[in-house]
Design an enzyme around this catalytic site. Structure first.
Site, mmCIF file in Angstrom:
data_model
loop_
_atom_site.group_PDB
_atom_site.id
_atom_site.type_symbol
_atom_site.label_atom_id
_atom_site.label_comp_id
_atom_site.label_asym_id
_atom_site.label_seq_id
_atom_site.Cartn_x
_atom_site.Cartn_y
_atom_site.Cartn_z
ATOM 1 N N LYS A 1 88.384 -83.509 5.771
ATOM 2 C CA LYS A 1 87.818 -83.596 4.402
ATOM 3 C C LYS A 1 88.660 -84.722 3.121
ATOM 4 O O LYS A 1 88.758 -85.886 2.417
ATOM 5 C CB LYS A 1 88.481 -82.349 3.604
ATOM 6 C CG LYS A 1 87.071 -81.241 4.729
ATOM 7 C CD LYS A 1 87.092 -79.894 3.551
ATOM 8 C CE LYS A 1 85.819 -79.265 4.123
ATOM 9 N NZ LYS A 1 85.580 -78.671 4.185
ATOM 10 N N LYS B 1 79.120 -82.960 11.791
ATOM 11 C CA LYS B 1 78.593 -81.501 11.474
ATOM 12 C C LYS B 1 77.842 -80.918 10.052
ATOM 13 O O LYS B 1 77.323 -81.445 9.143
ATOM 14 C CB LYS B 1 79.655 -80.230 11.345
ATOM 15 C CG LYS B 1 80.430 -79.671 10.025
ATOM 16 C CD LYS B 1 81.230 -78.384 10.281
ATOM 17 C CE LYS B 1 82.258 -78.616 8.978
ATOM 18 N NZ LYS B 1 81.776 -77.333 8.201
ATOM 19 N N LYS C 1 77.102 -78.740 3.646
ATOM 20 C CA LYS C 1 76.852 -78.875 2.149
ATOM 21 C C LYS C 1 76.435 -80.509 1.141
ATOM 22 O O LYS C 1 76.325 -81.176 0.858
ATOM 23 C CB LYS C 1 77.151 -78.054 1.882
ATOM 24 C CG LYS C 1 77.214 -76.776 2.482
ATOM 25 C CD LYS C 1 77.599 -75.276 0.623
ATOM 26 C CE LYS C 1 77.978 -74.335 1.298
ATOM 27 N NZ LYS C 1 79.529 -74.272 1.942
HETATM 28 N N1 AQP Z 1 77.693 -77.287 10.551
HETATM 29 C C1 AQP Z 1 77.769 -75.681 10.976
HETATM 30 N N2 AQP Z 1 77.557 -75.261 11.601
HETATM 31 C C2 AQP Z 1 78.273 -74.090 12.239
HETATM 32 N N3 AQP Z 1 78.389 -72.996 11.233
HETATM 33 C C3 AQP Z 1 78.740 -73.711 10.538
HETATM 34 N N4 AQP Z 1 79.769 -73.045 8.739
HETATM 35 C C4 AQP Z 1 80.170 -74.209 8.070
HETATM 36 N N5 AQP Z 1 79.553 -75.638 8.546
HETATM 37 C C5 AQP Z 1 78.981 -74.839 9.727
HETATM 38 C C6 AQP Z 1 80.420 -71.533 8.688
HETATM 39 O O1 AQP Z 1 80.244 -71.004 7.491
HETATM 40 C C7 AQP Z 1 80.429 -70.427 7.687
HETATM 41 C C8 AQP Z 1 81.071 -71.032 5.473
HETATM 42 O O2 AQP Z 1 81.223 -72.636 5.384
HETATM 43 P P1 AQP Z 1 82.409 -72.297 4.434
HETATM 44 O O3 AQP Z 1 81.073 -73.147 3.115
HETATM 45 O O4 AQP Z 1 83.481 -71.963 3.388
HETATM 46 O O5 AQP Z 1 83.114 -74.040 4.385
HETATM 47 P P2 AQP Z 1 82.309 -75.471 5.483
HETATM 48 O O6 AQP Z 1 82.840 -74.765 7.414
HETATM 49 O O7 AQP Z 1 83.595 -76.627 5.206
HETATM 50 O O8 AQP Z 1 80.829 -75.585 5.039
HETATM 51 P P3 AQP Z 1 80.338 -77.393 4.557
HETATM 52 O O9 AQP Z 1 79.040 -75.990 4.569
HETATM 53 O O10 AQP Z 1 80.893 -78.171 5.821
HETATM 54 O O11 AQP Z 1 80.823 -76.804 3.215
HETATM 55 P P4 AQP Z 1 81.673 -78.391 2.354
HETATM 56 O O12 AQP Z 1 80.737 -79.448 2.398
HETATM 57 O O13 AQP Z 1 81.762 -77.856 1.236
HETATM 58 O O14 AQP Z 1 82.688 -78.614 3.304
HETATM 59 C C9 AQP Z 1 82.228 -70.936 8.269
HETATM 60 O O15 AQP Z 1 82.243 -69.675 8.540
HETATM 61 C C10 AQP Z 1 81.669 -71.955 8.741
HETATM 62 O O16 AQP Z 1 82.179 -72.288 10.299
#
Ligand code: AQP
Length: 333
Positions: free
Chosen positions: A111, A194, A197
């Site tokens: 990040k 991965k 969002k």
């Molecule tokens: N690509 C993914 N595949 C499987 N699981 C995922 N999770 C996130 N992306 C994937 C799981 O979703 C839960 C919530 O995640 P989060 O929103 O707290 O944070 P993150 O992992 O940082 O998700 P994003 O979508 O990538 O958000 P941003 O872009 O804002 O950083 C967690 O259990 C995570 O494992």
């Protein structure tokens, strides 16, 4: 005691990765264990957020979780900033965790990227807050996607060092529940990244609010390779985009990769993508319309969050207070 805690950041619309990697498991597990689910807005501000959008996104995410099947009669659902015990314990953990431990966190490296000197200090200590989120409920199990594995190991390291420093067994080890063929859903544009969002390309992910047409278009445009689908899982080696689409299909059908390949092996991606899009629409369309229905009555969503926060505070405040007592803060009644 078996108790689940998990969280999700209100950093945008939840996507298929969040759903298959985490939220769908939350819905199932709420029937098996006491479950506490949290919209983690404190985590969200570790990266820049528009203040006007954050509150809105928090409510929208809560509505989306309810639409996915989180049942407030079975689970606690609340937003993190409403329960102060998280921050109280997180500060103690920030003084327990070692710089070297946090320096190893790959999510921070991903990040922060090349902008390491300019990111917030909150992004660096994010895993301390996550450890507090979990341990302030004495949770035993944490259902998350595969990307959170390292943070869970750190949670146990912090718990162990806190116990050692205070000469207690106050925190017990927590166990990750990282399940299914879609524990790591990848971007539709790049099988090495991965689904996220915050990916600049909306084509890289399926949002839980996407219409049937948007889902079909994104799947049609998803990156693949020119070979047909293999008949056995070994044939997915070195084909990350194919593996990703097969994994999504498998998760939606509750089977493994091999079962999908038995049915679709030998077919070209044109046919397979059509079946996948139909399957996605049949499962995600009801969630999108239920989310819209819930958001037409924001007062109901807010009252579910308020009640969840009240109950969450009743569990977590005594744990934070006891941790404060154990590190030696003066108790004056
Ligand atoms: N690509 C993914 N595949 C499987 N699981 C995922 N999770 C996130 N992306 C994937 C799981 O979703 C839960 C919530 O995640 P989060 O929103 O707290 O944070 P993150 O992992 O940082 O998700 P994003 O979508 O990538 O958000 P941003 O872009 O804002 O950083 C967690 O259990 C995570 O494992």
């Amino acid at each position: 005691m078996q108790r689940i805690f998990s969280g999700i950041q209100p950093t945008g619309v939840p996507h298929l990765g969040n759903y298959l990697g985490a939220v769908r498991n939350w819905v199932r597990l709420q029937h098996e264990m006491e479950s506490i689910y949290c919209v983690v807005d404190l985590h969200a501000i570790t990266q820049p957020q528009d203040p006007k959008e954050l509150a809105k996104q928090t409510r929208e995410l809560a509505a989306s979780l309810l639409a996915c099947g989180i049942d407030p009669a079975k689970s606690l659902l609340f937003h993190q900033s409403a329960v102060h015990a998280h921050v109280r314990l997180a500060w103690i953990f920030t003084c327990v965790a070692r710089m070297g431990w946090l320096n190893r966190m790959t999510q921070f490296k991903d990040k922060a990227g090349k902008d390491r000197e300019n990111v917030s200090t909150g992004l660096f200590i994010y895993p301390n807050l996550m450890a507090a989120d979990i341990l302030v409920y004495h949770a035993s199990h944490v259902p998350v996607g595969d990307d959170q594995r390292q943070h869970l190991e750190l949670t146990n390291d912090i718990a162990q060092k806190f116990n050692f420093d205070t000469g207690t067994e106050f925190f017990k080890p927590v166990e990750g529940l990282i399940q299914g063929p879609a524990a790591r859903v990848m971007s539709l544009r790049d099988g090495a990244k991965k689904m996220s969002k915050s990916d600049a390309s909306a084509q890289s992910r399926i949002d839980l609010t996407d219409s049937a047409d948007e889902i079909a278009l994104k799947i049609r445009r998803a990156k693949t390779d020119p070979e047909p689908l293999p008949s056995e899982t070994e044939g997915l080696e070195g084909r990350p985009e194919a593996r990703n689409l097969v994994g999504i299909y498998a998760a939606l059908q509750d089977v493994d990769h091999a079962a999908v390949l038995r049915e679709h092996g030998g077919k070209g991606f044109g046919d397979f993508k059509k079946s996948l899009a139909d399957l996605l629409v049949s499962q995600l369309d009801p969630i999108a319309s239920e989310t819209r229905r819930l958001l037409a009555d924001p007062g109901t969503v807010d009252s579910i969050l308020r009640e969840g926060a009240r109950k969450a505070a009743a569990i977590s405040t005594p744990v934070a207070e006891e941790a404060e007592r154990l590190v030696g803060f003066l108790q004056v009644g």
